[in-house]
Design a protein around this motif. Structure first.
Motif, PDB file in Angstrom:
ATOM      1  N   ALA A   1      13.864 -11.380  23.291  1.00 47.49           N
ATOM      2  CA  ALA A   1      15.161 -11.884  23.750  1.00 47.49           C
ATOM      3  C   ALA A   1      16.318 -11.143  23.107  1.00 47.49           C
ATOM      4  N   ASP A   2      16.131 -10.538  21.911  1.00 46.65           N
ATOM      5  CA  ASP A   2      17.177  -9.768  21.245  1.00 46.65           C
ATOM      6  C   ASP A   2      16.516  -8.724  20.357  1.00 46.65           C
ATOM      7  N   THR A   3      17.326  -8.008  19.604  1.00 46.65           N
ATOM      8  CA  THR A   3      16.812  -6.899  18.791  1.00 46.65           C
ATOM      9  C   THR A   3      15.992  -7.366  17.593  1.00 46.65           C
ATOM     10  N   SER A   4      16.144  -8.655  17.205  1.00 45.25           N
ATOM     11  CA  SER A   4      15.374  -9.143  16.062  1.00 45.25           C
ATOM     12  C   SER A   4      13.947  -9.513  16.437  1.00 45.25           C
ATOM     13  N   GLU A   5      13.635  -9.589  17.737  1.00 44.31           N
ATOM     14  CA  GLU A   5      12.299  -9.965  18.191  1.00 44.31           C
ATOM     15  C   GLU A   5      11.535  -8.734  18.657  1.00 44.31           C
ATOM     16  N   MET A   6      10.222  -8.900  18.781  1.00 43.59           N
ATOM     17  CA  MET A   6       9.362  -7.809  19.214  1.00 43.59           C
ATOM     18  C   MET A   6       8.613  -8.237  20.471  1.00 43.59           C
ATOM     19  N   SER A   7       8.581  -7.380  21.482  1.00 39.03           N
ATOM     20  CA  SER A   7       7.850  -7.679  22.718  1.00 39.03           C
ATOM     21  C   SER A   7       6.349  -7.587  22.471  1.00 39.03           C
TER      22      SER A   7
END
Length: 405
Positions: free
Chosen positions: A359-365
């Motif tokens: 959802a944002d840069t702090s998360e990882m797909s």
């Protein structure tokens, strides 16, 4: 010798009469004297008290001595001491024995070594736990088990004895009633035959005389049966009153057992409170002395930016959750993902269950069925972990993962 033979014959006759009466009652060929409803309720209550007291007593023994096979010799020794009216010596508990072994091992390993010093502390705690257990067992045996045993071996045996005697008195009473009934029937039949005018051409005078004498004999038999019935009724009433008084004493037994139950609960509460306090003191002592030197398997070394620890769940739910990005927006502001370093110990492998888009840069797909490395940091939302895949790092939702051992 003649007296003993007569007594034996008399007892055998009484036993036979009772057996016949009991059999005829079971076959429905004889009447049975029924006790009043209140008396029957007292009997039912007494039986219920005995059965449950016995079960509670046996299970409490199992609670205090979990392995009765190991205590067979000890129980025989206790039985001999009780019979000889001597004090039973105090016995070492398993906790005390474990503490003794630990203290002896510490002497061989060296009290100054980390392992030896820890053994001393844990051994002393185990000895205190064992002492508390021994005190709890002694208090419970004295204040709870002993009154229950006294009831089962004392009061209940007396009640059972008087109930058996009452049943015998009832059988005797019903046998007398049956005998009187038969005697009256025979007397009435003989009286009818004696009142009829005999035909001397068809009946011999001798038979007429025998019929008249038989009527007199049956009259005597009726009088005798009535006397025996009165005696049997008196003895039955007296025994019923004695048994009733004993059965009514069950109420006092309940009051006594209630008091003993409160004392048992109080002793158990004190025991567990002591054990909890001993273990808390031991944890504090070990944590203050060895916690920084010998962390457990789930404690991680401090990182440059923050301390981290492993996730506590072994296998997590598989149902995905919604709104993951918005729920953790505040974490993204305070947690610098690029500054988080993996712990030296405590990382785990995890299998991805579902595809997940960051959802944002702090998360990882994530991609389903891939394997990643995960760990956590203090103060982090328990629904999230830090995941790593090669050079990529970011927060991942735990509900999308299956942690592997």
């Amino acid at each position: 010798m003649d007296f003993n033979v007569k007594k034996l014959a008399s007892d055998a006759g009484v036993f036979f009469t009772r057996a016949v009466q009991f059999t005829e009652e079971k076959l429905g060929q004889a009447e049975k004297t029924e006790l009043d409803a209140h008396f029957e309720n007292l009997l039912t209550r007494a039986d219920c008290t005995k059965n449950w007291t016995e079960k509670i007593f046996r299970q409490t023994e199992v609670l205090l001595q979990p392995n009765p096979i190991d205590h067979t010799g000890a129980r025989i020794e206790e039985f001999l001491y009780e019979k000889l009216d001597r004090k039973i010596p105090s016995r070492t508990t398993n906790g005390e024995l474990l503490g003794q072994y630990m203290l002896e091992a510490a002497k061989d390993f060296g009290p100054g070594t980390p392992y030896g010093s820890t053994l001393i502390k844990v051994g002393e705690c185990q000895r205190r736990l064992g002492g508390a257990e021994r005190e709890f067992m002694q208090t419970s045996a004295l204040n709870f088990l002993t009154p229950l045993r006294n009831f089962l071996e004392g009061d209940w045996r007396t009640i059972s004895k008087e109930r058996r005697l009452l049943e015998n008195r009832r059988l005797d009473l019903d046998a007398c009633k049956t005998r009187l009934k038969k005697a009256k029937a025979a007397e009435a039949k003989a009286a009818c035959e004696g009142e009829a005018v005999p035909n001397f051409q068809e009946t011999r005078p001798r038979n007429y005389v025998l019929s008249a004498s038989a009527s007199a004999l049956w009259s005597e038999e009726v009088d005798k049966a009535e006397h025996e019935l009165r005696v049997a009724q008196t003895e039955f009433d007296r025994q019923a009153e004695v048994t009733r008084l004993l059965l009514e004493g069950i109420s006092s037994t309940h009051v006594n057992h209630l008091r003993c139950l409160h004392e048992f609960v109080e002793a158990q509460a004190i025991y567990y409170r002591q054990c909890h306090q001993y273990m808390q003191d031991l944890q504090k002592e070990l944590g203050s002395s060895n916690g920084d030197v010998y962390p457990n398997a789930f404690t991680v070394s401090p990182a440059p930016s923050s301390s981290v620890s492993v996730a506590t769940a072994a296998t997590l739910p598989v149902a995905p959750i919604g709104g993951a990005g918005s729920a953790n927006a505040s974490d993204a502001d305070t947690l610098k993902i690029e500054e988080v370093q993996p712990p030296a110990t405590g990382t785990r492998k995890a299998k991805v269950l579902y595809d997940y888009d960051a959802a944002d840069t702090s998360e990882m797909s994530l991609l389903a069925d891939e394997l990643i490395t995960v760990y956590t940091v203090p103060g982090m939302d328990p629904d999230w972990l830090i995941g790593e895949r090669g050079n990529q790092k970011g927060k991942v939702p735990v509900t999308y993962l299956e942690l592997l051992s």
